[in-house]
Design an enzyme around this catalytic site. Structure first.
Site, PDB file in Angstrom:
ATOM      1  N   LYS A  52       0.844  -1.204   0.000  1.00  0.00           N
ATOM      2  CA  LYS A  52       0.000   0.000   0.000  1.00  0.00           C
ATOM      3  C   LYS A  52       0.880   1.255   0.000  1.00  0.00           C
ATOM      4  CE  LYS A  52      -3.853  -2.339   2.259  1.00  0.00           C
ATOM      5  NZ  LYS A  52      -4.629  -2.608   3.467  1.00  0.00           N
ATOM      6  N   GLN A  96      -4.586  -1.498   9.683  1.00  0.00           N
ATOM      7  CA  GLN A  96      -4.556  -2.836   9.074  1.00  0.00           C
ATOM      8  C   GLN A  96      -5.137  -3.874  10.024  1.00  0.00           C
ATOM      9  OE1 GLN A  96      -3.751  -3.361   5.925  1.00  0.00           O
ATOM     10  NE2 GLN A  96      -3.892  -5.574   5.953  1.00  0.00           N
ATOM     11  N   ASP A 119     -10.769   2.906   3.950  1.00  0.00           N
ATOM     12  CA  ASP A 119     -11.030   1.466   3.858  1.00  0.00           C
ATOM     13  C   ASP A 119     -12.519   1.191   3.641  1.00  0.00           C
ATOM     14  OD1 ASP A 119      -9.023  -0.437   3.903  1.00  0.00           O
ATOM     15  OD2 ASP A 119      -8.656  -0.224   6.057  1.00  0.00           O
TER      16      ASP A 119
HETATM   17  N1  GUN Z   1      -6.958  -6.834   6.205  1.00  0.00           N
HETATM   18  C1  GUN Z   1      -7.293  -7.545   5.108  1.00  0.00           C
HETATM   19  N2  GUN Z   1      -7.803  -6.716   4.159  1.00  0.00           N
HETATM   20  C2  GUN Z   1      -7.764  -5.475   4.684  1.00  0.00           C
HETATM   21  C3  GUN Z   1      -8.151  -4.200   4.167  1.00  0.00           C
HETATM   22  O1  GUN Z   1      -8.648  -4.043   3.070  1.00  0.00           O
HETATM   23  N3  GUN Z   1      -7.953  -3.160   5.017  1.00  0.00           N
HETATM   24  C4  GUN Z   1      -7.425  -3.304   6.262  1.00  0.00           C
HETATM   25  N4  GUN Z   1      -7.305  -2.211   7.013  1.00  0.00           N
HETATM   26  N5  GUN Z   1      -7.079  -4.463   6.759  1.00  0.00           N
HETATM   27  C5  GUN Z   1      -7.235  -5.539   5.964  1.00  0.00           C
END
Ligand code: GUN
Length: 293
Positions: A52, A96, A119
């Site tokens: 990311k 996350q 998100d």
């Molecule tokens: N864990 C797995 N997928 C995601 C996501 O799209 N965002 C976040 N914050 N955590 C995740």
């Protein structure tokens, strides 16, 4: 059978975003800024967050990574969220998941200012998405819908079967697929671990979105000719033949299912690369105050 190349589409959209960021900067606008909070050292989370942050740099965003050890308290994490909520330079941020079990994910997500929730996990964004109102769409559902759109796959009036009812994929993608308009207008069936006759239901599907996290669950005898299959599975199955010691495995038995498909996404290289692009797009929208002022 046509392979849906998520990697190629993701690269194309990244270029489109980078172009727009250049124009914003040239016009003296603010550089979009994404922050990511990572707790602990889970291998998967480390990789996702690193990707990311790298993608942010590729498109010209500013990015900030905030790390905590596994023993961070819930209060410390909530204080971090509060600081990010108030920081005027941060347009959007993510925490996350998963978080260690002593921290309530629900509480953390609810404490995020929904206007910075790139998100799309906050109840305000989920609710607005369900109502068809402008919102931050969560990454995987948005990525799936974008792939269908870019490949001009017909959804109107089609029977879409979704395998899995998770809050981050199954539930939201079911709402998007049944929404009025394109891509949408589907008749949607959501199957889960308690569903009976999954095979019979899948055999009626024009589109199958497999998001249950069971490697190679969908077999060749469960799909009809001409089906569109979107594989959201990303289980790390131990494998001695790879450098990393695991193989990313989807929820679809690809070799059996793909000959019957009109379109199918591979794993890796299908839905996965699209999820980061959705996050970048949300951050760009947040920077432009395009959804919430
Ligand atoms: N864990 C797995 N997928 C995601 C996501 O799209 N965002 C976040 N914050 N955590 C995740």
């Amino acid at each position: 059978m046509k392979l849906i190349d998520g990697k190629a589409i993701a690269n194309q959209i990244k270029k489109e975003i980078a172009q727009e960021v250049m124009q914003i900067k040239a016009a003296g606008g603010k550089t979009p800024h994404l922050a990511a909070v990572l707790v602990g050292h889970d291998g998967g989370s480390e990789t996702y967050v690193a990707n990311k942050v790298r993608s942010c740099e590729e498109v010209g965003f500013k990015s900030t990574l905030i790390r905590y050890e596994d023993d961070v308290t819930e209060a410390e994490l909530l204080a971090c969220v509060d600081r990010l909520n108030k920081d005027a330079d941060i347009d959007g941020f993510i925490v996350q998941l998963p978080l260690p079990s002593h921290i309530s994910e629900e509480k953390v997500i609810e404490s995020i200012d929904y206007r910075k929730d790139v998100d799309g996990f906050h109840p305000v964004n989920v609710g607005r998405m369900s109502l068809g109102m402008p919102s931050f769409l969560s990454a995987t559902p948005a990525g799936i819908v974008e792939l269908l759109k870019r490949y001009e796959i017909e959804t109107r009036g089609k029977h879409c079967v979704i395998l899995g009812r998770s809050n981050i994929v199954g539930k939201p993608v079911s709402m998007l697929m049944m929404q009025k308009g394109y891509p949408g207008d589907c008749t949607v069936t959501v199957c889960h671990s308690r569903t009976q006759n999954i095979k019979e239901i899948c055999l009626q599907a024009d589109i199958i979105i497999a998001a249950l996290g069971v490697p190679e669950f969908l077999k060749g005898d469960m799909v009809k000719e001409g089906v569109v299959v979107i594989d959201v599975g990303t289980t790390r199955v131990p494998n001695t033949n790879t450098k990393s010691g695991f193989k990313l495995t989807g929820d679809v038995a690809f070799n059996e299912v793909s000959p019957k498909c009109s379109h199918i996404t591979p794993v890796p290289g299908g839905v996965g690369p699209m999820t980061i692009v959705s996050l970048l797009r949300n951050t760009l929208l947040a920077g432009k105050k395009a959804i919430y002022s």
